[in-house]
Design a protein around this motif. Structure first.
Motif, short mmCIF file in Angstrom:
data_model
loop_
_atom_site.label_atom_id
_atom_site.label_comp_id
_atom_site.label_asym_id
_atom_site.label_seq_id
_atom_site.Cartn_x
_atom_site.Cartn_y
_atom_site.Cartn_z
N ARG A 65 8.38 40.70 -59.99
CA ARG A 65 9.60 41.34 -59.47
C ARG A 65 10.27 40.41 -58.45
N PHE A 66 9.47 39.83 -57.61
CA PHE A 66 10.06 38.96 -56.59
C PHE A 66 10.74 37.75 -57.22
N LEU A 67 10.07 37.15 -58.20
CA LEU A 67 10.66 35.96 -58.83
C LEU A 67 11.94 36.30 -59.59
N GLU A 68 11.95 37.49 -60.19
CA GLU A 68 13.17 37.92 -60.88
C GLU A 68 14.30 38.13 -59.87
N LYS B 3 15.69 28.44 -59.99
CA LYS B 3 14.71 29.36 -60.58
C LYS B 3 13.31 28.88 -60.22
N ILE B 4 12.42 29.83 -60.08
CA ILE B 4 11.03 29.48 -59.77
C ILE B 4 10.15 30.02 -60.91
N PHE B 5 9.37 29.13 -61.49
CA PHE B 5 8.35 29.53 -62.46
C PHE B 5 6.99 29.19 -61.87
N VAL B 6 6.11 30.19 -61.88
CA VAL B 6 4.77 29.99 -61.31
C VAL B 6 3.77 29.99 -62.45
N MET B 7 3.02 28.93 -62.56
CA MET B 7 1.98 28.83 -63.60
C MET B 7 0.62 28.89 -62.91
N GLY C 111 0.17 29.24 -48.18
CA GLY C 111 -0.93 29.58 -49.08
C GLY C 111 -2.27 29.57 -48.39
N ALA C 112 -2.43 28.69 -47.44
CA ALA C 112 -3.70 28.57 -46.74
C ALA C 112 -3.92 29.69 -45.74
N ALA C 113 -2.90 30.51 -45.53
CA ALA C 113 -3.02 31.59 -44.57
C ALA C 113 -3.94 32.71 -45.07
N THR C 114 -4.19 32.73 -46.35
CA THR C 114 -5.07 33.77 -46.90
C THR C 114 -5.99 33.13 -47.94
N GLU C 115 -7.08 33.88 -48.26
CA GLU C 115 -8.03 33.35 -49.23
C GLU C 115 -7.96 34.06 -50.56
N PHE C 116 -7.21 35.14 -50.58
CA PHE C 116 -7.13 35.94 -51.79
C PHE C 116 -6.06 35.34 -52.70
N ALA C 117 -6.47 35.01 -53.91
CA ALA C 117 -5.60 34.25 -54.80
C ALA C 117 -4.25 34.91 -55.04
N PRO C 118 -4.20 36.22 -55.35
CA PRO C 118 -2.87 36.83 -55.56
C PRO C 118 -1.99 36.75 -54.31
N ASP C 119 -2.61 36.94 -53.15
CA ASP C 119 -1.81 36.83 -51.92
C ASP C 119 -1.32 35.40 -51.71
N GLN C 120 -2.17 34.45 -52.07
CA GLN C 120 -1.75 33.05 -51.93
C GLN C 120 -0.52 32.77 -52.78
N VAL C 121 -0.56 33.23 -54.02
CA VAL C 121 0.58 32.99 -54.91
C VAL C 121 1.83 33.66 -54.36
N GLU C 122 1.65 34.89 -53.91
CA GLU C 122 2.79 35.64 -53.39
C GLU C 122 3.41 34.93 -52.19
N LYS C 123 2.58 34.55 -51.22
CA LYS C 123 3.10 33.90 -50.01
C LYS C 123 3.76 32.57 -50.34
N MET C 124 3.12 31.81 -51.21
CA MET C 124 3.70 30.51 -51.56
C MET C 124 5.03 30.66 -52.29
N ALA C 125 5.10 31.68 -53.15
CA ALA C 125 6.36 31.90 -53.87
C ALA C 125 7.48 32.29 -52.90
N ILE C 126 7.14 33.14 -51.94
CA ILE C 126 8.16 33.55 -50.96
C ILE C 126 8.62 32.36 -50.14
N GLU C 127 7.66 31.57 -49.70
CA GLU C 127 8.02 30.41 -48.89
C GLU C 127 8.85 29.42 -49.71
N LEU C 128 8.46 29.24 -50.96
CA LEU C 128 9.21 28.32 -51.82
C LEU C 128 10.64 28.83 -52.01
N SER C 129 10.78 30.14 -52.13
CA SER C 129 12.13 30.71 -52.28
C SER C 129 12.99 30.40 -51.06
N ILE C 130 12.39 30.58 -49.88
CA ILE C 130 13.14 30.29 -48.64
C ILE C 130 13.53 28.82 -48.57
N GLN C 131 12.55 27.99 -48.87
CA GLN C 131 12.81 26.55 -48.77
C GLN C 131 13.86 26.10 -49.78
#
Lengths: 210, 383
Positions: free
Chosen positions: B153-156, B165-169, B237-257
């Motif tokens: 939803r966030f990437l959409e 556009k951001i694609f996360v693999m 991404g390094a702020a958390t150890e949980f993989a889904p949270d890492q992806v989510e945080k990195m995607a948000i940060e990438l969007s901002i950047q």
């Protein structure tokens, strides 16, 4: 200050009157120039500049008479007495009929006592307050301290002319009835007494001198 | 005589009747006959709540276990509590062993990690065979379903709002991109028509993440810009150890950047590239219109050049001084005009009136104002 009315022969405070002035200075008429430098303190250039300035002021105020007297007064002669006598007995050269002495603004400089004063005729007195005159003197003080007497007199005249200009603009806005009421108010400041004989006596003295 | 006797006898009979009557009192049932019930009504796994009846009934109730879960145990040997999705299928109930409430704050235990297969064959086709349809490419379902949906939803949303556009693999931590796959070439093939960033994320290893940009974007800005974007994303991404949270945080940060990257590209372009290439990463010029939000979200990505900052401060100070000087000049002019005894305009005629004379003076009543201008005598005289 005690009221001075036209009935009084002399000042209630100091006892001075036109008769006493006549006894002291004489009852004759004296000829004055607009810039009467009896002390010979002004250079010609200064005198010319001052006369030019007075010319301009007279164009602006066709009714007013601007004159100055510079002298070395004796110790027993007060500037106020001299001013009073000069305005009542002086005849300024070149002054038209439209500029009687009662419209005069006379600046007196006593080079001996280093004093400056302004004597006002009746009409000028009704337009210029003592505060205005004092401010004009204060404005000229730097010139006087620097011995720039010509400039000082010019500054005094110009400052008083600004006052006259403001006063004239205010009077212009008044209606005829208001002007009459103001004139009446000016005269009512004095006591409502019969006409004084002194002016008649003065005229008689003048006629006798002639 | 009769009446008292009758009264007394009736009282005696009534009392005796009351005493003789047997009351039907309730009796406690045996514990074995008590109706078994489950505290919580089945909302929670049986045995989670410390209930005696449930304890008793627990032995006969069917077990609820996590699907596909092994039997993890605590260090003392007791089985761990499982709070994830339950299923009636399975061997034993994982919630039975821990009834003390320990570990309530623990996240759901991930299923046992099996060795992930190499990306090859069919899996390779799933990843790299066709252009992606979703913005999240996770054919192995390495992320939780809920987080996957959130990230999608966030990437959409991002794709609707941004030109980038951001694609996360997502691939496993032990998996590697096949050598035959060139991500840059793949990116050019898939996303040649639109500005796109492909983020290849290794599960629980954000430091291995790769960002693939369009060549046009790469050439428009200098390498330190992209390196800084990567660093910021990795930091998130390094702020958390949980993989889904890492992806989510990195995607948000990438969007901002990427938002500020687009602003930077529009504002500076080739000139900024030349300047940034000439300087180190820490001396990158700030975008001309970079607002405070940029400093808030990415304080380190676009550092303002110190000399420019000094010049701007100097210009500001000079402007303020110039305004002050101008104001002072205007004030001086006003004061000068006010003090200037300039008499202008036409002749001024006063209305005539005849004041009454005083002290016998025909023209003057003795009105006089004087002042001393002797330096040694400061007193002035006013009549």
């Amino acid at each position: 200050m005690r009221p001075v009315d036209h009935e009084a022969e002399s000042c209630y405070s100091c006892g001075y009157s036109a008769l006493k002035a006549a006894e002291k200075f004489g009852s004759n008429q004296v000829a004055l120039s607009r810039v009467h430098d009896a002390a010979h303190w002004l250079r010609k250039q200064e005198k010319d500049v001052l006369n030019t300035a007075i010319d301009q002021l007279e164009v602006k105020f066709p009714q007013m008479l601007f004159c100055a007297y510079l002298g070395l007064l004796p110790e027993n002669l007060k500037m106020s007495e001299l001013g009073f006598w000069l305005l009542n007995h002086g005849q300024v050269k070149g002054a038209e009929y439209a500029r009687p002495n009662e419209n005069a603004i006379l600046v007196i400089l006593d080079m001996k006592t280093k004093q400056v004063g302004i004597s006002l005729g009746y009409f000028a007195e009704s337009l210029i307050t003592q505060e205005d005159g004092y401010r004009a003197l204060m404005k000229a003080r730097p010139n006087l301290l620097n011995a720039e007497y010509g400039e000082a007199i010019e500054t005094i005249f110009r400052r008083l002319c600004k006052v006259l200009e403001k006063r004239g603009k205010k009077l212009r806005k008044l209606s005829h009835e208001e002007l009459q009421a103001q004139s009446k108010a000016l005269n009512e400041n004095t006591l409502d007494l019969p006409q004084h004989f002194a002016p008649m006596l003065g005229r008689w003295w003048r006629l006798r001198a002639v | 005589m009769k009446r008292p006797f009758l009264t007394a006898s009736s009282l005696v009979l009534f009392t005796a009747g009351i005493i003789a009557a047997e009351a039907d009192l309730p009796e406690w049932s045996d514990a074995t006959d008590a109706e078994a019930y489950t505290l919580g009504g089945g909302l929670w796994p049986i045995g989670l709540l410390p209930d005696g009846a449930a304890e008793a009934a627990r032995e006969d109730s069917p077990a609820m276990v996590a699907e596909g879960a092994s039997t993890p145990t605590n260090p003392d040997g007791s089985p761990l509590t499982f709070y994830g999705p339950l299923t009636s299928a399975g061997g034993e109930n994982l919630g039975v062993g821990n009834t003390t409430g320990e570990g309530l704050d623990e996240p759901a235990q991930a299923p046992a990690i099996e060795a992930l297969p190499p990306i090859d064959g069919e899996l390779r086709n799933l990843y790299f065979g066709y252009p992606p349809v979703d913005y999240l490419i996770d054919p192995q379902r390495l992320l939780t379903e809920q987080k996957s949906n959130d990230i999608k939803r966030f990437l959409e949303f991002h794709s609707d709002e941004s030109d980038f556009k951001i694609f996360v693999m997502v691939i496993g931590e032990t998996q590697e991109i096949p050598e035959s796959v060139d991500l840059q070439e793949l990116h050019r093939e898939w996303f040649s028509e639109q500005t796109t960033v492909l983020m290849v994320y290794h599960r629980e290893h954000p430091d291995l993440t790769e960002f693939v940009y369009n060549e046009g974007v790469r050439s428009a800005l200098s390498q330190p810009v992209f390196e800084r974007i990567r660093q910021n994303c990795l930091r998130e991404g390094a702020a958390t150890e949980f993989a889904p949270d890492q992806v989510e945080k990195m995607a948000i940060e990438l969007s901002i950047q990427l938002y500020w990257l687009g602003r930077l590209m529009n504002a500076e372009g080739a000139e900024a590239k030349a300047l940034s290439e000439a300087e180190s990463v820490f001396d990158l010029p700030a975008s001309a219109d970079a607002p405070e939000l940029l400093r808030e979200y990415a304080p380190s990505i676009f550092l303002q050049e110190s000399s420019q900052r000094a010049i701007s401060i100097l210009i500001t100070i000079a402007g303020i001084l110039a305004c002050l000087v101008l104001a002072a000049f205007l004030v001086l002019i006003i004061i000068w005009l006010r003090n200037m005894d300039r008499i202008g305009g036409g002749p001024l005629i006063f209305p005539n009136w005849e004041p009454k004379p005083r002290l016998g003076g025909e023209f003057s009543g003795g009105g006089f104002i004087s002042m001393s201008f002797d330096i040694n005598d400061t007193s002035s005289e006013k009549p």
